[in-house]
Design a protein around this motif. Structure first.
Motif, mmCIF file in Angstrom:
data_model
loop_
_atom_site.group_PDB
_atom_site.id
_atom_site.type_symbol
_atom_site.label_atom_id
_atom_site.label_comp_id
_atom_site.label_asym_id
_atom_site.label_seq_id
_atom_site.Cartn_x
_atom_site.Cartn_y
_atom_site.Cartn_z
ATOM 1 N N VAL A 107 53.741 43.873 45.492
ATOM 2 C CA VAL A 107 54.224 42.804 44.637
ATOM 3 C C VAL A 107 53.031 42.146 43.950
ATOM 4 O O VAL A 107 53.071 41.807 42.771
ATOM 5 C CB VAL A 107 55.008 41.773 45.485
ATOM 6 C CG1 VAL A 107 55.376 40.551 44.679
ATOM 7 C CG2 VAL A 107 56.254 42.433 46.063
ATOM 8 N N LEU A 108 51.951 42.021 44.720
ATOM 9 C CA LEU A 108 50.746 41.375 44.211
ATOM 10 C C LEU A 108 49.540 42.262 44.533
ATOM 11 O O LEU A 108 49.414 42.753 45.656
ATOM 12 C CB LEU A 108 50.575 40.017 44.905
ATOM 13 C CG LEU A 108 49.330 39.213 44.547
ATOM 14 C CD1 LEU A 108 49.438 38.650 43.132
ATOM 15 C CD2 LEU A 108 49.131 38.069 45.534
ATOM 16 N N ALA A 109 48.703 42.483 43.545
ATOM 17 C CA ALA A 109 47.459 43.239 43.775
ATOM 18 C C ALA A 109 46.317 42.477 43.112
ATOM 19 O O ALA A 109 46.310 42.292 41.895
ATOM 20 C CB ALA A 109 47.573 44.645 43.207
ATOM 21 N N VAL A 110 45.384 42.007 43.928
ATOM 22 C CA VAL A 110 44.248 41.215 43.458
ATOM 23 C C VAL A 110 42.990 42.070 43.608
ATOM 24 O O VAL A 110 42.772 42.667 44.656
ATOM 25 C CB VAL A 110 44.128 39.928 44.314
ATOM 26 C CG1 VAL A 110 42.829 39.206 44.040
ATOM 27 C CG2 VAL A 110 45.322 39.020 44.066
ATOM 28 N N ARG A 111 42.197 42.172 42.547
ATOM 29 C CA ARG A 111 41.001 43.011 42.581
ATOM 30 C C ARG A 111 39.795 42.254 42.065
ATOM 31 O O ARG A 111 39.824 41.706 40.956
ATOM 32 C CB ARG A 111 41.184 44.260 41.699
ATOM 33 C CG ARG A 111 42.218 45.230 42.219
ATOM 34 C CD ARG A 111 41.723 45.932 43.502
ATOM 35 N NE ARG A 111 42.797 46.693 44.121
ATOM 36 C CZ ARG A 111 43.659 46.215 45.010
ATOM 37 N NH1 ARG A 111 43.591 44.972 45.405
ATOM 38 N NH2 ARG A 111 44.593 46.980 45.539
ATOM 39 N N ASP A 112 38.735 42.233 42.860
ATOM 40 C CA ASP A 112 37.430 41.691 42.446
ATOM 41 C C ASP A 112 37.560 40.303 41.824
ATOM 42 O O ASP A 112 36.920 40.001 40.810
ATOM 43 C CB ASP A 112 36.735 42.639 41.449
ATOM 44 C CG ASP A 112 36.551 44.026 42.035
ATOM 45 O OD1 ASP A 112 36.231 44.112 43.234
ATOM 46 O OD2 ASP A 112 36.741 45.013 41.299
ATOM 47 N N LEU A 113 38.386 39.485 42.413
ATOM 48 C CA LEU A 113 38.664 38.171 41.843
ATOM 49 C C LEU A 113 37.480 37.222 42.076
ATOM 50 O O LEU A 113 36.965 37.115 43.195
ATOM 51 C CB LEU A 113 39.928 37.593 42.491
ATOM 52 C CG LEU A 113 40.510 36.348 41.846
ATOM 53 C CD1 LEU A 113 40.948 36.620 40.411
ATOM 54 C CD2 LEU A 113 41.713 35.841 42.660
ATOM 55 N N VAL A 114 37.077 36.556 40.991
ATOM 56 C CA VAL A 114 35.929 35.641 41.047
ATOM 57 C C VAL A 114 36.337 34.317 40.412
ATOM 58 O O VAL A 114 36.980 34.295 39.358
ATOM 59 C CB VAL A 114 34.720 36.240 40.269
ATOM 60 C CG1 VAL A 114 33.584 35.225 40.165
ATOM 61 C CG2 VAL A 114 34.231 37.531 40.937
ATOM 62 N N LYS A 115 35.976 33.208 41.074
ATOM 63 C CA LYS A 115 36.107 31.892 40.453
ATOM 64 C C LYS A 115 34.857 31.078 40.768
ATOM 65 O O LYS A 115 34.605 30.724 41.930
ATOM 66 C CB LYS A 115 37.352 31.159 40.962
ATOM 67 C CG LYS A 115 37.537 29.781 40.339
ATOM 68 C CD LYS A 115 37.786 29.849 38.848
ATOM 69 C CE LYS A 115 37.892 28.487 38.204
ATOM 70 N NZ LYS A 115 38.085 28.581 36.728
ATOM 71 N N HIS A 116 34.067 30.818 39.747
ATOM 72 C CA HIS A 116 32.890 29.958 39.870
ATOM 73 C C HIS A 116 33.164 28.687 39.074
ATOM 74 O O HIS A 116 33.522 28.759 37.895
ATOM 75 C CB HIS A 116 31.645 30.656 39.299
ATOM 76 C CG HIS A 116 31.205 31.842 40.106
ATOM 77 N ND1 HIS A 116 30.182 32.675 39.726
ATOM 78 C CD2 HIS A 116 31.658 32.329 41.296
ATOM 79 C CE1 HIS A 116 30.017 33.628 40.640
ATOM 80 N NE2 HIS A 116 30.913 33.437 41.599
ATOM 81 N N PHE A 117 33.020 27.550 39.714
ATOM 82 C CA PHE A 117 33.180 26.260 39.029
ATOM 83 C C PHE A 117 31.797 25.761 38.610
ATOM 84 O O PHE A 117 30.902 25.661 39.469
ATOM 85 C CB PHE A 117 33.804 25.217 39.952
ATOM 86 C CG PHE A 117 35.207 25.532 40.386
ATOM 87 C CD1 PHE A 117 36.287 25.221 39.565
ATOM 88 C CD2 PHE A 117 35.461 26.130 41.613
ATOM 89 C CE1 PHE A 117 37.589 25.505 39.973
ATOM 90 C CE2 PHE A 117 36.754 26.415 42.021
ATOM 91 C CZ PHE A 117 37.816 26.099 41.198
#
Ligand code: SF4
Length: 345
Positions: free
Chosen positions: A19-29
């Protein structure tokens, strides 16, 4: 601990059933200073996270406060824009989608918050709370909305006659049931439960967790279940991802991961669960994670866990470990699982 393992070039391959596939997710604030708000650094809240959630599956995301798990929740729901990476929901790429394109998908993925009462407008009745998402999706037939809201209340174990009460008139567990009813109003496929039972007493936690499990069976829901408490996560999860300082350090089927953890951080979490009292754990020789989690604005070089790891050795301080296959359906990122350990002798 297994011997030398193969690098997992493509961790957790996505399947058609995901249902959900997350790949190499990045979050820099960005961290900004001064009148001109000059960027002087970044909080690396999420740094290359990959996982998937299958149809009817519960995936637990566990880690200490500051590990980045709640940021992952907000990224998945596109309440935040990622710095980079891919988020596929029901086969469609969400990153880069505009608000209009996202709207019909948003009804299919909903969130259950830790503290439902503070997330509700205190002037709203239970009916308004539950019917608001229906109205936002164009459900303007008041009578139909009322009928649906009553059905949802009964589905979560409350009475349909409670519709005209206010959320503050309910206990914490009942209020969370209202939060779940609201999340279910738009027939979602994925529920993101973000510390959904953390504020509740243990006995009430069990009731709400049992409700979530029975709703999953009845409605075929998928859950991304986020919590700091491994005890809670293991109760509901088919698979578990362990997060530390913006990264997933280990993931795999819940039973195997807990009975035979491959990453030293998972081992300390599993030991803490096995012995709830940290002093007793220490006396029994069980590992207890020491010190505080470092700041995500200045993560340690090499393995991010090396400042707290009881097994750290030289390469850990300079070289980040890569995720490697650590058994069927399992992945972990630790030099002890690779040639580094062999080279150490
Ligand atoms: Fe510990 Fe080194 Fe493994 Fe990191 S890579 S978890 S510091 S042994």
């Amino acid at each position: 601990m297994s011997s030398v393992a193969e690098p997992a070039a493509a961790p957790v391959p996505a399947t058609e059933q995901d249902v959900l596939a997350v790949r190499d997710l990045v979050k820099h604030f960005p961290i900004t200073r001064g009148l001109l708000r000059r960027t002087v650094g970044h909080v690396r809240a999420v740094d290359g996270v990959s996982f998937s959630v299958g149809q009817g599956e519960t995936v637990g995301l566990v880690g200490e406060s500051g590990s980045g798990k709640s940021t992952v929740a907000r990224l998945v729901l596109r309440l935040l824009d990622p710095t980079s990476g891919s988020i596929r929901f029901e086969g469609r790429e969400l990153t880069g989608m505009g608000a209009r394109e996202l709207r019909p998908l948003r009804r299919r993925m909903q969130i259950v918050f830790q503290d439902p009462v503070s997330s509700f407008d205190p002037r709203m009745t239970v009916f308004s709370v539950i019917s608001e998402p229906l109205e936002a999706q164009g459900g303007t037939d008041g009578r139909a909305n009322r009928r649906r809201a009553g059905e949802l209340l009964e589905l979560v174990g409350l009475s349909g006659s409670d519709l005209d009460k206010y959320p503050h008139q309910f206990s914490g567990g009942q209020a969370q049931r209202i939060g779940i009813a609201r999340a279910l109003a738009t027939d979602p496929r994925l529920l993101v439960c973000d510390e959904a039972v953390s504020a509740l007493d243990v006995s009430v936690q069990a009731q709400v967790l049992n409700l979530l499990r029975s709703l999953q069976r009845e409605l075929g829901l998928s859950y991304l279940f986020i919590a700091h408490d491994l005890n809670v996560v293991r109760y509901v999860s088919d698979r578990i991802c362990v997060m530390y300082l913006g990264e997933i350090v280990e993931q795999g089927p819940a039973d195997e991961l807990l009975s035979d953890p491959r990453h030293p951080y998972t081992r300390t979490l599993a030991d803490a669960v096995a012995t709830a009292d940290p002093t007793v754990a220490r006396l029994r020789g069980r590992r207890v994670v020491r010190g505080e989690i470092p700041s995500p604005s200045a993560p340690p070089p090499g393995c991010r866990f090396h400042t707290r790891c009881p097994s750290a050795f030289d390469p850990c301080r300079t070289t980040p470990p890569q995720p490697v296959a650590a058994g069927p359906g399992r992945i972990a990122a630790c030099h002890l699982l690779t040639g580094e350990a062999a080279a150490r002798g």
